[in-house]
Design a protein around this motif. Structure first.
Motif, PDB file in Angstrom:
ATOM      1  N   VAL A 156       0.973  -1.082  -0.273  1.00 18.79           N
ATOM      2  CA  VAL A 156      -0.337   0.106   0.012  1.00 18.79           C
ATOM      3  C   VAL A 156       0.959   1.220   0.024  1.00 18.79           C
ATOM      4  N   ARG A 158       3.399   2.377  -1.451  1.00 19.42           N
ATOM      5  CA  ARG A 158       3.877   2.568  -2.999  1.00 19.42           C
ATOM      6  C   ARG A 158       2.576   2.622  -3.681  1.00 19.42           C
ATOM      7  N   ASN A 161      -4.117   1.485  -1.761  1.00 20.73           N
ATOM      8  CA  ASN A 161      -5.469   0.398  -1.165  1.00 20.73           C
ATOM      9  C   ASN A 161      -5.775  -0.254  -2.559  1.00 20.73           C
ATOM     10  N   PRO A 217       4.320  -0.992 -14.253  1.00 16.77           N
ATOM     11  CA  PRO A 217       5.445  -1.645 -14.714  1.00 16.77           C
ATOM     12  C   PRO A 217       6.000  -2.463 -13.716  1.00 16.77           C
ATOM     13  N   ARG A 245      15.298   9.488   0.469  1.00 20.96           N
ATOM     14  CA  ARG A 245      16.441   9.044  -0.635  1.00 20.96           C
ATOM     15  C   ARG A 245      15.944   8.366  -1.826  1.00 20.96           C
ATOM     16  N   LEU A 246      14.981   7.710  -1.727  1.00 20.40           N
ATOM     17  CA  LEU A 246      14.266   6.750  -2.843  1.00 20.40           C
ATOM     18  C   LEU A 246      13.044   7.128  -3.493  1.00 20.40           C
ATOM     19  N   GLY A 247      12.639   8.307  -3.097  1.00 15.21           N
ATOM     20  CA  GLY A 247      11.570   8.921  -3.932  1.00 15.21           C
ATOM     21  C   GLY A 247      10.415   8.195  -4.168  1.00 15.21           C
ATOM     22  N   LEU A 249      10.060   4.897  -4.020  1.00 16.95           N
ATOM     23  CA  LEU A 249      10.097   3.844  -4.569  1.00 16.95           C
ATOM     24  C   LEU A 249      10.170   2.568  -3.781  1.00 16.95           C
ATOM     25  N   PRO A 290      14.056   1.507 -10.859  1.00  9.24           N
ATOM     26  CA  PRO A 290      14.004   1.296 -12.253  1.00  9.24           C
ATOM     27  C   PRO A 290      15.538   1.167 -12.984  1.00  9.24           C
ATOM     28  N   ASP A 291      15.654   0.881 -14.036  1.00 12.11           N
ATOM     29  CA  ASP A 291      16.995   0.597 -14.787  1.00 12.11           C
ATOM     30  C   ASP A 291      17.783   1.846 -14.222  1.00 12.11           C
ATOM     31  N   GLY A 292      19.170   1.433 -13.906  1.00 14.84           N
ATOM     32  CA  GLY A 292      20.092   2.475 -13.528  1.00 14.84           C
ATOM     33  C   GLY A 292      20.350   2.472 -12.131  1.00 14.84           C
ATOM     34  N   LEU A 293      19.547   2.005 -11.255  1.00 10.19           N
ATOM     35  CA  LEU A 293      19.785   2.125  -9.934  1.00 10.19           C
ATOM     36  C   LEU A 293      19.754   0.518  -9.158  1.00 10.19           C
ATOM     37  N   LEU A 353       1.022   8.769  11.398  1.00 12.09           N
ATOM     38  CA  LEU A 353       2.449   8.076  11.463  1.00 12.09           C
ATOM     39  C   LEU A 353       3.084   8.913  12.846  1.00 12.09           C
ATOM     40  N   HIS A 380       2.209  -3.261   8.884  1.00 14.33           N
ATOM     41  CA  HIS A 380       2.509  -2.040   7.849  1.00 14.33           C
ATOM     42  C   HIS A 380       2.838  -0.940   8.365  1.00 14.33           C
ATOM     43  N   ASP A 383       2.451   2.513   6.381  1.00 13.47           N
ATOM     44  CA  ASP A 383       1.242   2.867   6.232  1.00 13.47           C
ATOM     45  C   ASP A 383       0.312   3.297   7.698  1.00 13.47           C
TER      46      ASP A 383
ATOM     47  N   GLU B 106       5.143  12.871   8.433  1.00 13.83           N
ATOM     48  CA  GLU B 106       3.967  12.278   7.856  1.00 13.83           C
ATOM     49  C   GLU B 106       3.586  12.419   6.489  1.00 13.83           C
ATOM     50  N   ARG B 186      -3.456   6.655   6.131  1.00 10.98           N
ATOM     51  CA  ARG B 186      -3.251   5.905   4.706  1.00 10.98           C
ATOM     52  C   ARG B 186      -4.370   4.683   4.606  1.00 10.98           C
ATOM     53  N   PRO B 217       7.712  13.446  -1.219  1.00  8.32           N
ATOM     54  CA  PRO B 217       8.946  13.851  -1.222  1.00  8.32           C
ATOM     55  C   PRO B 217       9.247  14.599  -2.514  1.00  8.32           C
ATOM     56  N   ARG B 245      11.181   2.108 -18.841  1.00  8.40           N
ATOM     57  CA  ARG B 245      12.430   2.292 -18.477  1.00  8.40           C
ATOM     58  C   ARG B 245      12.630   3.093 -17.025  1.00  8.40           C
ATOM     59  N   LEU B 246      11.424   3.800 -16.737  1.00  6.08           N
ATOM     60  CA  LEU B 246      11.581   4.775 -15.729  1.00  6.08           C
ATOM     61  C   LEU B 246      10.635   4.453 -14.331  1.00  6.08           C
ATOM     62  N   GLY B 247      10.026   3.275 -14.418  1.00  8.34           N
ATOM     63  CA  GLY B 247       9.388   2.752 -13.493  1.00  8.34           C
ATOM     64  C   GLY B 247       8.354   3.609 -12.730  1.00  8.34           C
ATOM     65  N   PRO B 290      15.113  10.018  -8.064  1.00  2.00           N
ATOM     66  CA  PRO B 290      15.833   9.879  -6.673  1.00  2.00           C
ATOM     67  C   PRO B 290      17.318  10.016  -6.786  1.00  2.00           C
ATOM     68  N   ASP B 291      17.876  10.305  -5.635  1.00  5.24           N
ATOM     69  CA  ASP B 291      19.280  10.445  -5.319  1.00  5.24           C
ATOM     70  C   ASP B 291      19.777   9.093  -6.490  1.00  5.24           C
ATOM     71  N   LEU B 293      20.181   8.761  -9.701  1.00  4.26           N
ATOM     72  CA  LEU B 293      19.818   8.791 -11.177  1.00  4.26           C
ATOM     73  C   LEU B 293      20.069  10.126 -11.527  1.00  4.26           C
TER      74      LEU B 293
END
Lengths: 472, 472
Positions: A156, A158, A161, A217, A245-247, A249, A290-293, A353, A380, A383, B106, B186, B217, B245-247, B290-291, B293
């Protein structure tokens, strides 16, 4: 007052339908997984099309006979069986399980309500796409039931629900009219949001017969890590760090408690544990990149930054698909460990949270005033959704504490409510939590819900007694 | 039949409210941006709190006086003014514009309905977060109006429509009861989804006074490119390639037509154009990464792969913030260019992605049977949402084709409907498209909508005549 689905009614209905739709209700239609309640029913209908469902609901509406839509039967709040009142007709969607269409280039698929979640996931994967809804009972839960209960699960954080994964519905309304709403559109502002009204209504406003679903995807690479944290507060800071850090993802961020690990060690010693010394708290993190990470590098970088900030004490990053599966099996076996220990009272709660850590800190001392219990708090975390389950101390059984259950539940729910939380995060209301909804629900919202129920189901035939108390 | 908001009613109401809430309705409350309709009203109420709104609605409900909730007044489907019938009370939320709270950890904020979208974006940014809703009128549109109309805009592809960005509402229902639903959760499966029912109802079921909103973020890096494509079909393949490609990190994917560029060249020669030779079709792509890429590398890699597959003919990647802004200004000035040319008929449509190219290919020859027109087809291609606007040929004006407007609209909407599309993707129904909804809407859904309206607003006071024809 409803009328029973008696022999005369069922014979007339059967004659109006194709051969074999109506039959006697086998025991499997009258059971729910926690074994608390046994249902009763005059019969079961197993339609093959929305048109069959239409005939069934129109007849029940005319005769004022109750109908319980039945999916995989895995729900945990007794929405799928009715223990009392005039015998109802169970309406099982099991024969409507076709994948009607997959549109990979649109990231859309159209499936019938009786397909299991696992079948939906598999059909998406076959088309090179991801249907991200994922939960323990996915092998038997129907997608129609997932929609009717707005199911949650582990992704959830990412992907949202179930309601966030649905673009359109085909549904039969209580008077038997069919709503042909299987749109495949990302934007459609033509009138009230009937889709989201039916999603989460637990079969009390109509029967979902098919849905168009959003696909995603498949991430190019997936990474999984277990990280030991000093506290739930640190876990939440780790979450924020991971998100920034992972935006967005991060697809799963699950809290596991030392209590849960010790239950596993006690009841399922064959389950390999990730750390020699079971930590008090740890989190399971999944990222889909994604590709590249590179997931290894991303998780190692996260761990390093978190360690520097004092947010993690130890950690391990899965080095293979097998190790990923092993990490996840720890998380997935926790409910079974709980079941073997036997909880006195289980709670499916959510909190803002910012209130989670305070709630966890306050919960144990508060419950200690009621008795000497063990608490397994997990779930979770990303969430704000915790499964907060209370167990007897070692050597005692749940039967020793039957009298405490109500007081425990009330204390937990009162604390959650006071912190702006929900007493049903992902399981729904069913028949089990009708009183909780009346107690904690907003009165204006409840009045609006009753008005909507009366407007769309004036005979009160749809899943009577679930979500809302029956108007007698 | 409604009663007028006459002097006696307004004086009594004013006496029940704090000083200065009720006043005469200035012309700005009676206008809509396309200038087609002028409203009439007995007065305007400018409440300072949900309690004020409660007093107002309770009085209007008791006296059966119509109420039109008024936000920034930027809506394009005449939901904000009522040209006929007994004078209504305009209810402007302009004094309720506080940011009540921001919870960066949050990813949540709580704002009042009268804050402009730009103010909401700024408050999020100040807290180091992104509120991703973005649309042309954000400087004046209120977030309450965005919610009431489920506004779309340029970032829906990644972040969803307004409904996907809302966690909870405070709203006043037609009888004056206040729903305190500002949850920051959430996951919350406690009853029917009243939130999504009010979102997109265009003020016909109640008044949204505040909302808790999801933040995201801020991406570590943003990249923007313009790519020339040989056809809309190629643009859609490019979208699928970018997504895989960019998920899911593509935040905007906008189609721009050569016609739109030539309108800009004609009416706004000061707008610098990106390509010396205006291409027939191009897309504007935004990615937020994200960081780890690099947007330049990601977009260059996408271009290379797309070129190899024959999906792009030319392209340019923004090398600076200024160049990003310049690319976006091309897209953002297209509506102004359209306005200066003067469309005969404009359409806000959406289609399943798989139907977009076929619709565009079929549209021009079909319309040619009605006359010699110019078509500017542009917009949120990633969402299947096109603004499909029809103009007179050079040297003629819209006034020369007034008689064709209805036939053009009907032809476009019929084609969209036949392909499973929507005749209002992001603008809503208002009063402008009530007949379209009746013509193209699903009868079962329409009946359910009427039943819900009658149940929640039995006096019919809320935004009478918008979305649904008034029950007289």
């Amino acid at each position: 007052m409803l009328n029973p689905a008696d022999t005369a009614f069922l014979e007339t209905l059967a004659a109006a339908l194709p051969e074999g739709v109506i039959s006697a209700a086998e025991p499997r239609y009258l059971a729910e997984p926690r074994g608390r309640v046994t249902g009763q029913a005059g019969g079961v209908a197993r339609p093959r099309s929305a048109e069959d469902v239409s005939v069934i609901l129109a007849a029940c509406n005319a005769a004022r006979v109750g109908v319980i839509p039945f999916g995989g039967g895995t729900g945990l709040v007794v929405a799928q069986v009715r223990p009392d009142g005039p015998p109802v007709l169970v309406l099982s969607l099991e024969r409507m399980r076709a994948v009607r269409a997959v549109h990979p280039s649109e990231n859309v698929m159209v499936v019938e309500a009786g397909a299991t979640l696992a079948e939906v996931q598999a059909a998406a994967e076959e088309a090179g796409r991801l249907f991200p809804l994922s939960l323990a009972s996915q092998g038997s839960a129907h997608i129609g039931g997932n929609l009717a209960t707005n199911a949650g699960g582990v992704n959830v954080l990412r992907y949202g629900n179930t309601r966030d994964l649905c673009l359109g519905l085909e549904a039969v309304l209580p008077d038997g009219t069919i709503w042909h709403g299987l749109k495949r559109l990302r934007k459609d502002n033509t009138g009230y949001d009937l889709r989201n009204l039916l999603i989460g209504a637990e079969g009390t406003l109509g029967v979902i017969t098919a849905a168009s679903l959003k696909l995603s995807p498949i991430p190019a690479a997936i990474g999984t890590a277990l990280m030991v944290v000093p506290s739930p507060a640190a876990a939440l800071e780790l979450l924020a760090l991971a998100q920034s850090r992972l935006g967005g993802l991060v697809s799963a961020f699950e809290l596991i408690s030392g209590m849960g690990l010790s239950f596993l060690a006690e009841t399922m010693p064959e389950q390999r544990q990730p750390f020699a010394q079971p930590p008090e708290w740890m989190v399971l993190i999944d990222v889909g990149l994604p590709d590249g990470l590179d997931p290894d590098a991303a998780l190692a970088g996260l761990f390093e930054a978190a360690a520097e900030a004092g947010l993690v004490l130890d950690g391990v990053i899965a080095q293979s698909q097998a190790q990923r599966a092993e990490f996840w099996s720890v998380r997935e076996n926790i409910p079974e460990g709980n079941r073997r220990i036997g909880s006195i009272s289980s709670h499916d709660i959510s909190l803002p949270l910012g209130e989670v850590a305070g709630f966890i800190a306050a919960g144990a001392p508060a419950l200690a005033t009621l008795g000497d219990f063990r608490i397994n708090c997990f779930g979770h975390l990303g969430d704000g959704n915790l499964h907060y389950n209370v167990f007897p101390k070692a050597g005692e059984t749940r039967a020793d504490h039957e009298n405490s259950r109500e007081a425990i539940k009330t204390m937990v729910h009162d604390m959650v409510h006071a912190r702006g939380g929900s007493v049903s995060a992902e399981h729904g209301i069913g028949r089990l939590k009708v009183e909780d909804l009346e107690k904690y629900g907003d009165p204006a919202k409840l009045a609006a819900m009753r008005a909507i129920k009366a407007a769309l189901d004036p005979m009160g035939i749809m899943n009577p007694g679930a979500v809302l108390r029956e108007a007698l």
